[in-house]
Motif scaffolding. Structure first.
Motif, PDB file in Angstrom:
ATOM      1  N   ASN A  29       0.814  -1.202   0.000  1.00 22.71           N
ATOM      2  CA  ASN A  29       0.000   0.000   0.000  1.00 22.71           C
ATOM      3  C   ASN A  29       0.853   1.259   0.000  1.00 22.71           C
ATOM      4  OD1 ASN A  29      -2.443  -1.485   0.209  1.00 22.71           O
ATOM      5  ND2 ASN A  29      -2.092  -1.729   2.399  1.00 22.71           N
ATOM      6  N   GLU A  30       0.272   2.344  -0.473  1.00 25.93           N
ATOM      7  CA  GLU A  30       0.902   3.647  -0.349  1.00 25.93           C
ATOM      8  C   GLU A  30       0.695   4.147   1.084  1.00 25.93           C
ATOM      9  OE1 GLU A  30       2.672   5.239  -2.579  1.00 25.93           O
ATOM     10  OE2 GLU A  30       2.349   3.824  -4.223  1.00 25.93           O
ATOM     11  N   PHE A  31       1.633   4.944   1.574  1.00 27.40           N
ATOM     12  CA  PHE A  31       1.534   5.532   2.910  1.00 27.40           C
ATOM     13  C   PHE A  31       0.544   6.687   2.870  1.00 27.40           C
ATOM     14  CE2 PHE A  31       3.340   8.663   6.031  1.00 27.40           C
ATOM     15  CZ  PHE A  31       3.044   7.954   7.183  1.00 27.40           C
ATOM     16  N   PHE A  33       4.289  -1.056   3.290  1.00 29.45           N
ATOM     17  CA  PHE A  33       4.135   0.063   2.371  1.00 29.45           C
ATOM     18  C   PHE A  33       5.141   0.036   1.227  1.00 29.45           C
ATOM     19  CE2 PHE A  33       2.707   1.657   6.553  1.00 29.45           C
ATOM     20  CZ  PHE A  33       1.394   1.961   6.228  1.00 29.45           C
TER      21      PHE A  33
END
Length: 242
Positions: free
Chosen positions: A67-69, A211
């Motif tokens: 996932n993106e932060f 992430f």
């Protein structure tokens, strides 16, 4: 043939988060001996564009999927950002809260700080403006200030100087530090990140497993902060465990 190779790609990682380009190419050539290395390179570029693979740093490949932060930006943080932006529309700055690091830690700190990082030329001006509004605000606090005042206070705002070309991102129209920036700063600013110092290994492992981390971005920023060797050493330890 393309679909067959794509299905085989995850098997080359064998539970590793990243592998070298050499190991990936060697694995493909072993399974598909008729392919030339030039054809494999073209195919790897295709997989990157399609989002199947990512290339976090030169010569290293990883599977896409983390996932993106994207931390939660509460209304209080938004109001403070917009106030500073209104008063100083042309400066570079970012804002964040140390509570964002909780998801990477085993033990949860009891105190959280709002951090404003901005250009050195306006830092003092912003400090006095917030002070005049009754905020508990500290400008580049040293170890003694942390121990005597900040650790025992609630709702604290800390103003720091923003390093030029620091990696920041925009989310919900708010400029915040990238996770890469936080991970580098964590090694350097032991006062601000005091609660995280005992968990650096765990925090790095959590960040890299949860992430998307751009290692090249981390290294460039670490170089600007004269901590490239220390940061690269910790990244290598983390990747070896993963």
């Amino acid at each position: 043939m393309d679909y067959t190779i794509e299905k085989k790609i995850p098997s080359y990682f064998q539970g590793n988060q990243t592998i070298s380009k050499k190991d990936l190419v060697d694995g493909i050539r072993k399974d598909f001996p008729n392919l030339k290395e030039s054809s494999i390179n073209v195919y790897l570029s295709k997989l990157k564009k399609e989002g199947v693979l990512k290339n976090p740093t030169r010569g290293i490949y990883a599977l896409q999927g983390n996932n993106e932060f994207c931390p939660v930006i509460n209304s209080k943080l938004k109001r403070l950002f917009n106030k500073i932006k209104k008063d100083y529309p042309f400066i570079d700055f970012c804002i964040w809260n140390t509570i964002w690091l909780n998801g990477l830690m085993r033990h949860q700190p009891f105190k959280y700080y709002t951090i404003v990082e901005l250009e050195k030329d306006v830092a003092q001006s912003v400090f006095y403006k917030l002070k005049d509004k009754g905020k508990q605000v500290f400008l580049e606090p040293d170890t003694e200030t942390f121990e005597l005042y900040i650790h025992n206070s609630d709702d604290v705002i800390i103003i720091k100087h923003l390093v030029s070309e620091a990696p920041v991102i925009e989310t919900e129209n708010i400029i915040i530090p990238s996770l890469e920036k936080l991970l580098v700063d964590m090694i350097i600013d032991t006062n601000l990140y005091g609660a995280q110092q005992g968990e650096l290994d765990f925090i790095y492992e959590s960040a890299f497993s949860k992430f998307e981390i751009n290692q090249g971005k981390m290294k460039r920023y670490a170089q600007r902060r004269n901590k490239e060797k220390e940061v690269e050493h910790r990244m290598n330890l983390t990747l070896a465990k993963n």
